[in-house]
Design an enzyme around this catalytic site. Structure first.
Site, PDB file in Angstrom:
ATOM      1  N   LYS A 175      -3.698   8.271   6.955  1.00 50.25           N
ATOM      2  CA  LYS A 175      -4.978   7.985   7.686  1.00 50.25           C
ATOM      3  C   LYS A 175      -5.527   8.877   8.418  1.00 50.25           C
ATOM      4  CE  LYS A 175      -5.688   3.730   6.131  1.00 50.25           C
ATOM      5  NZ  LYS A 175      -6.740   3.477   4.955  1.00 50.25           N
ATOM      6  N   TYR A 188       1.879   5.567   6.575  1.00 54.56           N
ATOM      7  CA  TYR A 188       0.530   5.610   6.739  1.00 54.56           C
ATOM      8  C   TYR A 188      -0.350   6.338   7.677  1.00 54.56           C
ATOM      9  CZ  TYR A 188      -3.109   1.801   7.450  1.00 54.56           C
ATOM     10  OH  TYR A 188      -4.268   1.026   7.438  1.00 54.56           O
TER      11      TYR A 188
HETATM   12  N1  LIG Z   1      -6.750  -4.945   8.277  1.00 55.26           N
HETATM   13  C1  LIG Z   1      -6.550  -4.090   9.241  1.00 55.26           C
HETATM   14  O1  LIG Z   1      -6.617  -4.474  10.336  1.00 55.26           O
HETATM   15  C2  LIG Z   1      -6.717  -2.651   8.856  1.00 55.26           C
HETATM   16  C3  LIG Z   1      -6.649  -1.772   9.912  1.00 55.26           C
HETATM   17  C4  LIG Z   1      -6.801  -0.463   9.813  1.00 55.26           C
HETATM   18  C5  LIG Z   1      -6.952   0.029   8.491  1.00 55.26           C
HETATM   19  N2  LIG Z   1      -7.084  -0.784   7.509  1.00 55.26           N
HETATM   20  C6  LIG Z   1      -7.549  -0.262   6.241  1.00 55.26           C
HETATM   21  O2  LIG Z   1      -8.693  -1.165   5.484  1.00 55.26           O
HETATM   22  C7  LIG Z   1      -8.566  -1.120   4.113  1.00 55.26           C
HETATM   23  C8  LIG Z   1      -8.563  -2.462   3.602  1.00 55.26           C
HETATM   24  O3  LIG Z   1      -7.352  -3.008   4.149  1.00 55.26           O
HETATM   25  P1  LIG Z   1      -7.299  -4.572   4.027  1.00 55.26           P
HETATM   26  O4  LIG Z   1      -6.964  -4.984   5.423  1.00 55.26           O
HETATM   27  O5  LIG Z   1      -8.448  -5.346   3.653  1.00 55.26           O
HETATM   28  O6  LIG Z   1      -6.075  -4.875   3.179  1.00 55.26           O
HETATM   29  P2  LIG Z   1      -5.939  -5.651   1.800  1.00 55.26           P
HETATM   30  O7  LIG Z   1      -4.640  -5.622   1.281  1.00 55.26           O
HETATM   31  O8  LIG Z   1      -6.467  -6.983   1.672  1.00 55.26           O
HETATM   32  O9  LIG Z   1      -6.851  -4.790   0.833  1.00 55.26           O
HETATM   33  C9  LIG Z   1      -6.601  -3.718   0.040  1.00 55.26           C
HETATM   34  C10 LIG Z   1      -7.244  -3.945  -1.158  1.00 55.26           C
HETATM   35  O10 LIG Z   1      -7.039  -2.331  -2.104  1.00 55.26           O
HETATM   36  C11 LIG Z   1      -6.479  -2.674  -3.420  1.00 55.26           C
HETATM   37  N3  LIG Z   1      -5.961  -1.410  -3.844  1.00 55.26           N
HETATM   38  C12 LIG Z   1      -4.374  -1.375  -3.604  1.00 55.26           C
HETATM   39  N4  LIG Z   1      -4.244  -0.131  -4.138  1.00 55.26           N
HETATM   40  C13 LIG Z   1      -5.365   0.176  -4.964  1.00 55.26           C
HETATM   41  C14 LIG Z   1      -5.401   1.375  -5.950  1.00 55.26           C
HETATM   42  N5  LIG Z   1      -4.521   2.133  -6.107  1.00 55.26           N
HETATM   43  N6  LIG Z   1      -6.671   1.169  -6.447  1.00 55.26           N
HETATM   44  C15 LIG Z   1      -7.526   0.348  -6.170  1.00 55.26           C
HETATM   45  N7  LIG Z   1      -7.505  -0.684  -5.490  1.00 55.26           N
HETATM   46  C16 LIG Z   1      -6.192  -0.741  -4.623  1.00 55.26           C
HETATM   47  C17 LIG Z   1      -5.845  -4.000  -3.105  1.00 55.26           C
HETATM   48  O11 LIG Z   1      -5.559  -4.687  -4.149  1.00 55.26           O
HETATM   49  C18 LIG Z   1      -6.336  -4.787  -2.189  1.00 55.26           C
HETATM   50  O12 LIG Z   1      -7.196  -5.555  -2.453  1.00 55.26           O
HETATM   51  C19 LIG Z   1      -7.233  -0.274   3.882  1.00 55.26           C
HETATM   52  O13 LIG Z   1      -7.524   1.185   3.464  1.00 55.26           O
HETATM   53  C20 LIG Z   1      -6.549  -0.315   5.086  1.00 55.26           C
HETATM   54  O14 LIG Z   1      -5.609   0.605   5.188  1.00 55.26           O
HETATM   55  C21 LIG Z   1      -6.857  -2.058   7.717  1.00 55.26           C
END
Ligand SMILES: NC(=O)c1ccc[n+]([C@@H]2O[C@H](COP(=O)([O-])OP(=O)(O)OC[C@H]3O[C@@H](n4cnc5c(N)ncnc54)[C@H](O)[C@@H]3O)[C@@H](O)[C@H]2O)c1
Length: 291
Positions: free
Chosen positions: A169, A165
């Site tokens: 990123k 990951y």
């Molecule tokens: N939550 C955090 O603290 C955090 C921190 C750093 C980065 N992020 C990043 O933020 C983004 C959103 O994450 P989140 O925390 O809302 O998680 P989440 O799991 O709620 O959302 C991710 C969404 O992406 C969708 N998804 C996964 N694979 C897919 C694909 N191949 N095609 C289309 N859709 C797809 C999933 O169904 C899900 O709804 C991600 O890129 C994650 O890595 C989140």
């Protein structure tokens, strides 16, 4: 009057978590939104239409405009079809938020090829697959655009158990810096976003559990930063990564130190480096897992 009246936005992975929060806010500010979501599980298995449909329904119930798309971001065809969904429904794209993501955390010793490949495919290749057709559309249309790529502190600062990951990123941020340079003459801006929120991705990570944390680290607290990025409020800013977490927004970047230099590109020996450590090494940023 909304900040995004008349704009069209694509948000990938918008069926839940941060993407859903971004979609609701952008729609509230007047944007027509393509809600893309594959509808699978947190580790990248399965698929379904319910997640994207539900967010489209929420936006419409609040008086906004939205359409669903269920393609995976991991293929070139998927990226093209996401753009097609936007063009068929709304005729153009002004804003792209690459947000789709999965997690397959393991220590490096236990990580197998599938854990590596799928995480890189969704985050890094997925960013390429969707950005390329949208960037091309924006360039041909000639009215600029804004692309937000979701990175992470795990990529830019490091985190235990996330070599796959973190690599993806950090790659997303390298992609963003290069894209910002290429987009400049077309008025296409590119941002990195390092969010922090409790979502299905993070709810069982250490320190993130419980109803209190859910409220404190609500994804809706990150979305105003995205609104700033994609609206005229951020003017011509591009190539920058903002961290956005509960009660805090800050710039996050890869930096270089003052370093040590020798005239005429002279040889710098290992001993020279050891003698100049105070000029070469930067302190670890406060609040990271290394400090
Ligand atoms: N939550 C955090 O603290 C955090 C921190 C750093 C980065 N992020 C990043 O933020 C983004 C959103 O994450 P989140 O925390 O809302 O998680 P989440 O799991 O709620 O959302 C991710 C969404 O992406 C969708 N998804 C996964 N694979 C897919 C694909 N191949 N095609 C289309 N859709 C797809 C999933 O169904 C899900 O709804 C991600 O890129 C994650 O890595 C989140």
């Amino acid at each position: 009057m909304g900040l995004l009246d008349g704009k069209v936005a694509i948000i990938t992975g918008a069926g839940g978590g941060l993407g859903r929060a971004h979609a609701l806010l952008l729609a509230k500010e007047g944007a027509s939104v393509v809600v893309n979501d594959l509808g699978g599980d947190r580790a990248g298995g399965g698929k379904g239409s319910a997640m994207a449909d539900q967010v489209v329904d929420e936006i419409k119930a609040a008086g906004g405009q939205a359409v669903a798309n269920y393609d995976s971001v991991t293929t070139v065809e998927g990226g093209q079809n996401i753009l097609k969904t936007a063009l068929d429904a709304f005729g153009k794209v002004d804003i792209l938020i690459n947000n789709a993501g999965i997690l397959r955390d393991k220590t490096h010793a236990k990580m197998d090829e599938a854990d590596w490949d799928l995480v890189i495919a969704v985050h890094l290749k997925g960013t390429f697959c969707v950005t390329r057709p949208v960037f091309t559309h924006m360039r041909e249309r000639g009215e600029g655009g804004v692309i937000v790529n979701t990175s992470s502190t795990s990529g830019l600062l490091g985190n235990f158990g996330q070599t796959n990951y973190g690599a993806a990123k950090a790659g997303v941020m390298g992609f963003t810096r290069c894209l910002a340079l290429e987009g400049k003459k077309y008025g296409i801006r590119a941002w990195g976003l390092a969010p922090m929120a409790v979502t299905r991705m993070t709810e069982d990570l250490p320190g993130m559990g419980g109803e209190d944390m859910k409220a404190t680290m609500d994804p809706a607290k990150v979305s105003p930063t995205v609104l700033y990025m994609v609206s005229s409020l951020s003017k011509d800013k591009t190539g920058v990564c903002l961290y956005a977490g509960p009660g805090k927004v800050r710039e996050l970047r890869m930096v270089w130190s003052e370093g040590v230099a020798k005239a005429d590109a002279g040889l710098i020996t290992a001993e020279d480096i050891a003698a100049a450590e105070d000029k070469i090494f930067l302190p670890e940023p406060k609040g990271t897992i290394f400090s």
